[in-house]
Design a protein around this motif. Structure first.
Motif, PDB file in Angstrom:
ATOM      1  N   LEU A 111       0.828  -1.201   0.000  1.00  0.00           N
ATOM      2  CA  LEU A 111       0.000   0.000   0.000  1.00  0.00           C
ATOM      3  C   LEU A 111       0.871   1.263   0.000  1.00  0.00           C
ATOM      4  CD1 LEU A 111      -2.726   1.431   0.222  1.00  0.00           C
ATOM      5  CD2 LEU A 111      -2.639   1.078   2.705  1.00  0.00           C
ATOM      6  N   CYS A 158      -5.373   4.171   3.023  1.00  0.00           N
ATOM      7  CA  CYS A 158      -6.251   3.500   2.064  1.00  0.00           C
ATOM      8  C   CYS A 158      -7.651   4.105   2.081  1.00  0.00           C
ATOM      9  CB  CYS A 158      -6.329   2.002   2.354  1.00  0.00           C
ATOM     10  SG  CYS A 158      -7.098   1.051   1.023  1.00  0.00           S
ATOM     11  N   TRP A 343      -5.515   5.090  -2.582  1.00  0.00           N
ATOM     12  CA  TRP A 343      -5.072   5.690  -1.321  1.00  0.00           C
ATOM     13  C   TRP A 343      -4.879   7.189  -1.487  1.00  0.00           C
ATOM     14  CZ3 TRP A 343      -1.919   2.984  -4.586  1.00  0.00           C
ATOM     15  CH2 TRP A 343      -0.767   3.630  -5.032  1.00  0.00           C
TER      16      TRP A 343
END
Length: 345
Positions: A111, A158, A343
């Motif tokens: 991420l 996120c 994100w």
């Protein structure tokens, strides 16, 4: 929200010009065909818009963050596994064999990362191979170990995960009243999670390879020598796979006894707030003050509507997807799966 909407409309005035597929401007750094997809900003475009809002309009960071989130103006990565190129045109996960009825399908980039952060992620073959089930202490790296390498400044950046799954079950079986519904479906897809953990004192940063990358979901347990289901396991530990779907990790199940491919699109958002505690499953009757949970009727896990999984994701986390099948005769036919992770910067 009126102020945010007006700002967003101004920002998108220069984005509405349609592009042809042959136009070089329709392809950007991320390989997205702008003529075939809704507008998807690159990370650089998001940074530029933030700078414009800050410099031109003199807006404070809190307002800028609100505008960006309201417009859903987020960068993202896509991870795709397409089995249509296989000789048989699909992948099948069969029930009845403990070594194959829980199939690892893919892992996303960590991420917040737009490019592979290590040679492990550069190797495409590793996208489809699970980590070894090694028990590890939950010693996480400080967030600045990630923030120093990438643009996101939030520890939980996120905003949305979109799962696109093309699949079907074996096309027969099930109880008569459950066919062409999602009730008692025993082929499904689960979400998993991997995270870098500090495995020894001499490792002071995440390596994004099996040295520190560890499986958080599914859970890891010791092998039980008295459990016939563990007879295929060669090590001392294995993943703990429940017999039936877990309602907080099931992304989607297949429609029962439908042998035609369906495309399922499932979105999990950080703003989702559908608490299963305030809802009832139509299969169990209604309690006073509760309303029906709509998720089971469309084949989703009834406890996946609260946004918790998305909000709890941390910088560097890796999302995985597993295909499942249970009980003799059931089979999960998979043609394609894609995971898009969005994100905030």
């Amino acid at each position: 929200m009126g102020f945010l909407s007006s700002i967003f409309k101004k920002l998108t005035l220069n984005m509405d010009k349609p592009l042809s597929a042959g136009d070089p401007e329709s392809q950007d750094q991320d390989g997205i065909d702008r003529s075939a997809h809704p507008y998807q900003p690159t990370a650089m475009e998001v940074i530029l818009v933030r700078a414009m809002l800050e410099k031109a309009l003199k807006l404070p960071p809190e307002i800028i963050n609100g505008i960006i989130d309201h417009a859903e103006y987020w960068p993202h990565t896509s991870t795709v596994i397409d089995y249509s190129n296989w000789p048989q045109g699909h992948r099948v996960v069969h029930a009845g064999d403990g070594s194959s009825e829980n199939a690892f399908l893919l892992r996303t980039l960590p991420l917040g990362f737009l490019k592979p952060p290590s040679s492990f992620f550069e190797d495409d073959g590793n996208r489809e191979v699970p980590l070894e089930p090694i028990p590890r202490e939950p010693n996480e790296f400080p967030v600045d170990n990630y923030q120093s390498r990438i643009s996101p400044t939030l520890s939980h950046p996120c905003r949305k995960i979109k799962f696109t799954i093309v699949s079907h079950d074996q096309g027969w079986g099930g109880e008569p009243h459950t066919r062409r519904t999602y009730k008692n479906s025993y082929t499904w897809f689960d979400v998993g999670l991997e995270r870098c953990l500090q495995t020894s004192d001499d490792i002071n940063k995440p390596t994004f390879d099996p040295q520190t990358l560890s499986t958080i979901l599914p859970k890891v347990r010791e092998v039980d020598p008295n459990n016939a289901g563990d007879s295929h396991v060669h090590g001392t530990h294995t993943f703990d796979f429940p017999l039936c779907p877990e309602q907080d990790t099931m992304i989607q199940c297949n429609e029962v006894a439908n042998g035609q491919y369906r495309q399922y699109e499932v979105e999990w958002r950080w703003t989702d707030n559908m608490s299963s505690a305030d809802l009832f499953d139509s299969g169990y009757g209604c309690e006073e003050g509760l309303i029906e949970n709509p998720l089971p009727k469309i084949g989703r896990g009834q406890a996946t509507g609260d946004g918790k999984f998305v909000r709890d994701l941390k910088l560097g986390d890796v999302i995985t997807v597993w295909a499942k099948a249970r009980f003799a005769g059931w089979a999960n036919y998979i043609k394609r799966i894609q995971v898009d992770v969005y994100w905030v910067i």
